[in-house]
Design an enzyme around this catalytic site. Structure first.
Site, PDB file in Angstrom:
ATOM      1  N   SER A 146       0.835  -1.204   0.000  1.00  0.00           N
ATOM      2  CA  SER A 146       0.000   0.000   0.000  1.00  0.00           C
ATOM      3  C   SER A 146       0.868   1.252   0.000  1.00  0.00           C
ATOM      4  O   SER A 146       2.071   1.174   0.310  1.00  0.00           O
ATOM      5  CB  SER A 146      -0.860  -0.009   1.273  1.00  0.00           C
ATOM      6  OG  SER A 146      -1.352   1.284   1.583  1.00  0.00           O
ATOM      7  N   TYR A 159      -3.470  -0.012   9.983  1.00  0.00           N
ATOM      8  CA  TYR A 159      -3.300  -0.396   8.575  1.00  0.00           C
ATOM      9  C   TYR A 159      -1.882  -0.073   8.119  1.00  0.00           C
ATOM     10  O   TYR A 159      -1.220  -0.902   7.471  1.00  0.00           O
ATOM     11  CB  TYR A 159      -4.323   0.365   7.746  1.00  0.00           C
ATOM     12  CG  TYR A 159      -4.380   0.025   6.289  1.00  0.00           C
ATOM     13  CD1 TYR A 159      -3.749   0.829   5.345  1.00  0.00           C
ATOM     14  CD2 TYR A 159      -5.083  -1.089   5.835  1.00  0.00           C
ATOM     15  CE1 TYR A 159      -3.812   0.536   3.988  1.00  0.00           C
ATOM     16  CE2 TYR A 159      -5.164  -1.381   4.479  1.00  0.00           C
ATOM     17  CZ  TYR A 159      -4.521  -0.559   3.566  1.00  0.00           C
ATOM     18  OH  TYR A 159      -4.588  -0.853   2.210  1.00  0.00           O
TER      19      TYR A 159
HETATM   20  P1  NAP Z   1     -11.936  -4.861  -0.544  1.00  0.00           P
HETATM   21  O1  NAP Z   1     -12.732  -4.397  -1.700  1.00  0.00           O
HETATM   22  O2  NAP Z   1     -12.325  -4.456   0.848  1.00  0.00           O
HETATM   23  O3  NAP Z   1     -11.808  -6.475  -0.609  1.00  0.00           O
HETATM   24  C1  NAP Z   1     -11.071  -7.113   0.399  1.00  0.00           C
HETATM   25  C2  NAP Z   1     -11.278  -8.590   0.205  1.00  0.00           C
HETATM   26  O4  NAP Z   1     -10.595  -9.278   1.251  1.00  0.00           O
HETATM   27  C3  NAP Z   1     -12.761  -8.974   0.303  1.00  0.00           C
HETATM   28  O5  NAP Z   1     -13.050  -9.984  -0.639  1.00  0.00           O
HETATM   29  C4  NAP Z   1     -12.850  -9.524   1.711  1.00  0.00           C
HETATM   30  O6  NAP Z   1     -13.849 -10.480   1.888  1.00  0.00           O
HETATM   31  C5  NAP Z   1     -11.502 -10.214   1.831  1.00  0.00           C
HETATM   32  N1  NAP Z   1     -11.165 -10.500   3.230  1.00  0.00           N
HETATM   33  C6  NAP Z   1     -11.110  -9.631   4.253  1.00  0.00           C
HETATM   34  N2  NAP Z   1     -10.772 -10.279   5.378  1.00  0.00           N
HETATM   35  C7  NAP Z   1     -10.613 -11.588   5.053  1.00  0.00           C
HETATM   36  C8  NAP Z   1     -10.266 -12.772   5.775  1.00  0.00           C
HETATM   37  N3  NAP Z   1     -10.017 -12.745   7.097  1.00  0.00           N
HETATM   38  N4  NAP Z   1     -10.208 -13.950   5.110  1.00  0.00           N
HETATM   39  C9  NAP Z   1     -10.480 -14.006   3.786  1.00  0.00           C
HETATM   40  N5  NAP Z   1     -10.817 -12.928   3.032  1.00  0.00           N
HETATM   41  C10 NAP Z   1     -10.870 -11.738   3.673  1.00  0.00           C
HETATM   42  O7  NAP Z   1     -10.435  -4.404  -0.716  1.00  0.00           O
HETATM   43  P2  NAP Z   1      -9.615  -3.959  -2.011  1.00  0.00           P
HETATM   44  O8  NAP Z   1      -9.702  -2.478  -2.143  1.00  0.00           O
HETATM   45  O9  NAP Z   1      -9.946  -4.858  -3.158  1.00  0.00           O
HETATM   46  O10 NAP Z   1      -8.154  -4.281  -1.477  1.00  0.00           O
HETATM   47  C11 NAP Z   1      -7.552  -5.547  -1.667  1.00  0.00           C
HETATM   48  C12 NAP Z   1      -6.162  -5.436  -1.085  1.00  0.00           C
HETATM   49  O11 NAP Z   1      -5.504  -4.306  -1.651  1.00  0.00           O
HETATM   50  C13 NAP Z   1      -6.151  -5.213   0.430  1.00  0.00           C
HETATM   51  O12 NAP Z   1      -5.045  -5.885   0.999  1.00  0.00           O
HETATM   52  C14 NAP Z   1      -5.961  -3.695   0.554  1.00  0.00           C
HETATM   53  O13 NAP Z   1      -5.356  -3.347   1.778  1.00  0.00           O
HETATM   54  C15 NAP Z   1      -5.042  -3.437  -0.601  1.00  0.00           C
HETATM   55  N6  NAP Z   1      -5.015  -2.081  -1.112  1.00  0.00           N
HETATM   56  C16 NAP Z   1      -6.153  -1.469  -1.517  1.00  0.00           C
HETATM   57  C17 NAP Z   1      -6.051  -0.171  -2.073  1.00  0.00           C
HETATM   58  C18 NAP Z   1      -7.242   0.593  -2.562  1.00  0.00           C
HETATM   59  O14 NAP Z   1      -7.100   1.801  -2.821  1.00  0.00           O
HETATM   60  N7  NAP Z   1      -8.395  -0.023  -2.710  1.00  0.00           N
HETATM   61  C19 NAP Z   1      -4.811   0.439  -2.199  1.00  0.00           C
HETATM   62  C20 NAP Z   1      -3.676  -0.233  -1.724  1.00  0.00           C
HETATM   63  C21 NAP Z   1      -3.790  -1.502  -1.198  1.00  0.00           C
HETATM   64  P3  NAP Z   1     -15.229 -10.056   2.640  1.00  0.00           P
HETATM   65  O15 NAP Z   1     -15.999  -9.288   1.638  1.00  0.00           O
HETATM   66  O16 NAP Z   1     -15.848 -11.364   3.030  1.00  0.00           O
HETATM   67  O17 NAP Z   1     -14.832  -9.210   3.830  1.00  0.00           O
HETATM   68  C1  GCO Z   2      -6.865   5.251   3.211  1.00  0.00           C
HETATM   69  C2  GCO Z   2      -7.002   4.347   2.016  1.00  0.00           C
HETATM   70  C3  GCO Z   2      -5.648   3.812   1.622  1.00  0.00           C
HETATM   71  C4  GCO Z   2      -5.776   2.855   0.478  1.00  0.00           C
HETATM   72  C5  GCO Z   2      -4.463   2.294   0.084  1.00  0.00           C
HETATM   73  C6  GCO Z   2      -3.529   3.346  -0.406  1.00  0.00           C
HETATM   74  O1  GCO Z   2      -7.786   5.270   4.034  1.00  0.00           O
HETATM   75  O2  GCO Z   2      -5.829   5.935   3.273  1.00  0.00           O
HETATM   76  O3  GCO Z   2      -7.895   3.301   2.286  1.00  0.00           O
HETATM   77  O4  GCO Z   2      -5.042   3.215   2.715  1.00  0.00           O
HETATM   78  O5  GCO Z   2      -6.596   1.787   0.822  1.00  0.00           O
HETATM   79  O6  GCO Z   2      -3.904   1.496   1.065  1.00  0.00           O
HETATM   80  O7  GCO Z   2      -2.414   2.699  -0.976  1.00  0.00           O
END
Ligand code: NAP
Ligand code: GCO
Length: 261
Positions: A146, A159
């Site tokens: 992230s 986080y």
């Molecule tokens: P999301 O839409 O919230 O999806 C997260 C997924 O993880 C969901 O399918 C959720 O399932 C699953 N999950 C959560 N806890 C779990 C557990 N204990 N066991 C199995 N599955 C679990 O998140 P996203 O935005 O796609 O993010 C995916 C990854 O990218 C995460 O690691 C997040 O930190 C990272 N990330 C996101 C962003 C962003 O801007 N979106 C940026 C940087 C990094 P449920 O629906 O059942 O909870």
């Molecule tokens: C926040 C956002 C971010 C993104 C991502 C950025 O609240 O700052 O959720 O943390 O999820 O991790 O890279």
């Protein structure tokens, strides 16, 4: 160089928490590159929804109900995947949660919950999968890091601590298992349009303007922006890339931010 190095033909990929969001996009790209797709979610209904969503994309994905923080469930799922497919070539530790709470208002139990999913679980799942990768003589692990692997901000102490730790876990797996032809790298997405960031993207939300001002690309990322980098890190084209976190952030980390007009 042979472009076949970018192919995932014949590979088996497990993307955790991939019923939707970033995981779903990465798994879909892997399928396009030729891989067989395995994913998990906590609830059967979400696994069923995920299988249907993959089918809509023409992808025959196999889903398992598995809480990635639960060692027994992870071990059982790992064994079931190997039983069914014979191997796991690629693991993406994607499952994650975030709690946006000012540190002084955050309960220790809430802090622990985020650490458990975002840091302990990638350790648990990697530990379950690495022995079979060693036996097979190769493996790819991609940890979804992230911006918070590098930067802090208000309300995301747990986080950021987890994602900072995940960057170092990535480097440590690379260090400990590179000798077995296992490459462990991270992808650091910028701010991406998914359910996780939906609260920050409501029209007029100050954070929305803030992120646009901090992103040279002047836009939120799309899950499709992550697909090419993920296929690269999952493929033979990256066999000498190890312990690296590839930031896919539109330039956020390079940019001080748009000057006030
Ligand atoms: P999301 O839409 O919230 O999806 C997260 C997924 O993880 C969901 O399918 C959720 O399932 C699953 N999950 C959560 N806890 C779990 C557990 N204990 N066991 C199995 N599955 C679990 O998140 P996203 O935005 O796609 O993010 C995916 C990854 O990218 C995460 O690691 C997040 O930190 C990272 N990330 C996101 C962003 C962003 O801007 N979106 C940026 C940087 C990094 P449920 O629906 O059942 O909870
Ligand atoms: C926040 C956002 C971010 C993104 C991502 C950025 O609240 O700052 O959720 O943390 O999820 O991790 O890279």
């Amino acid at each position: 160089m042979d472009m076949k190095d970018f192919s995932l033909e014949g590979k088996v990929a497990w993307v955790t928490g991939a019923s939707y969001g970033i995981g779903f996009a990465i798994a879909s790209a892997f399928a396009t590159a030729g891989a067989k797709i395995v994913f998990n979610d906590i609830k059967q209904e979400l696994v069923d929804k995920g299988v249907a969503a993959y089918k809509e994309e023409g992808i025959e994905a196999t889903g398992y109900v598995c809480d990635v923080t639960n060692e027994e469930q992870v071990q059982a799922t790992t064994e079931a995947i190997i039983e069914k497919f014979g191997k796991i070539d690629i693991l993406v530790n994607n499952a994650g949660i975030i709690k946006r709470i000012p540190m002084l208002e955050m309960k220790a139990s809430e802090f622990r919950q985020v650490i458990d999913v975002d840091l302990n679980a990638p350790f648990i799942v990697s530990k379950a999968v690495i022995p079979s990768m060693i036996k097979n003589g190769h493996g790819k692990i991609i940890n979804i890091c992230s911006m918070m692997s590098e930067l802090g901000r208000e309300t995301v102490s747990a986080y950021a601590a987890a994602k900072g730790g995940l960057k170092m876990l990535t480097r440590n797996i690379a260090s400990e298992y590179g000798q077995y032809n296992i490459q462990c790298n991270g992808i650091g997405p910028g701010y991406i349009e998914t359910p996780q960031t939906a609260p920050l993207r409501t029209p007029g939300h100050p954070f929305n303007e803030f992120i646009l001002a901090k992103t040279p690309a002047n836009r939120w990322g799309k899950t499709s922006d992550l697909q090419g980098p993920a296929v690269f890190l999952a493929s033979d084209a990256s066999n000498f890339v190890n312990g690296h976190v590839l930031y896919v952030d539109g330039g956020i980390l390079a940019y001080i931010g748009k000057q006030p007009q």
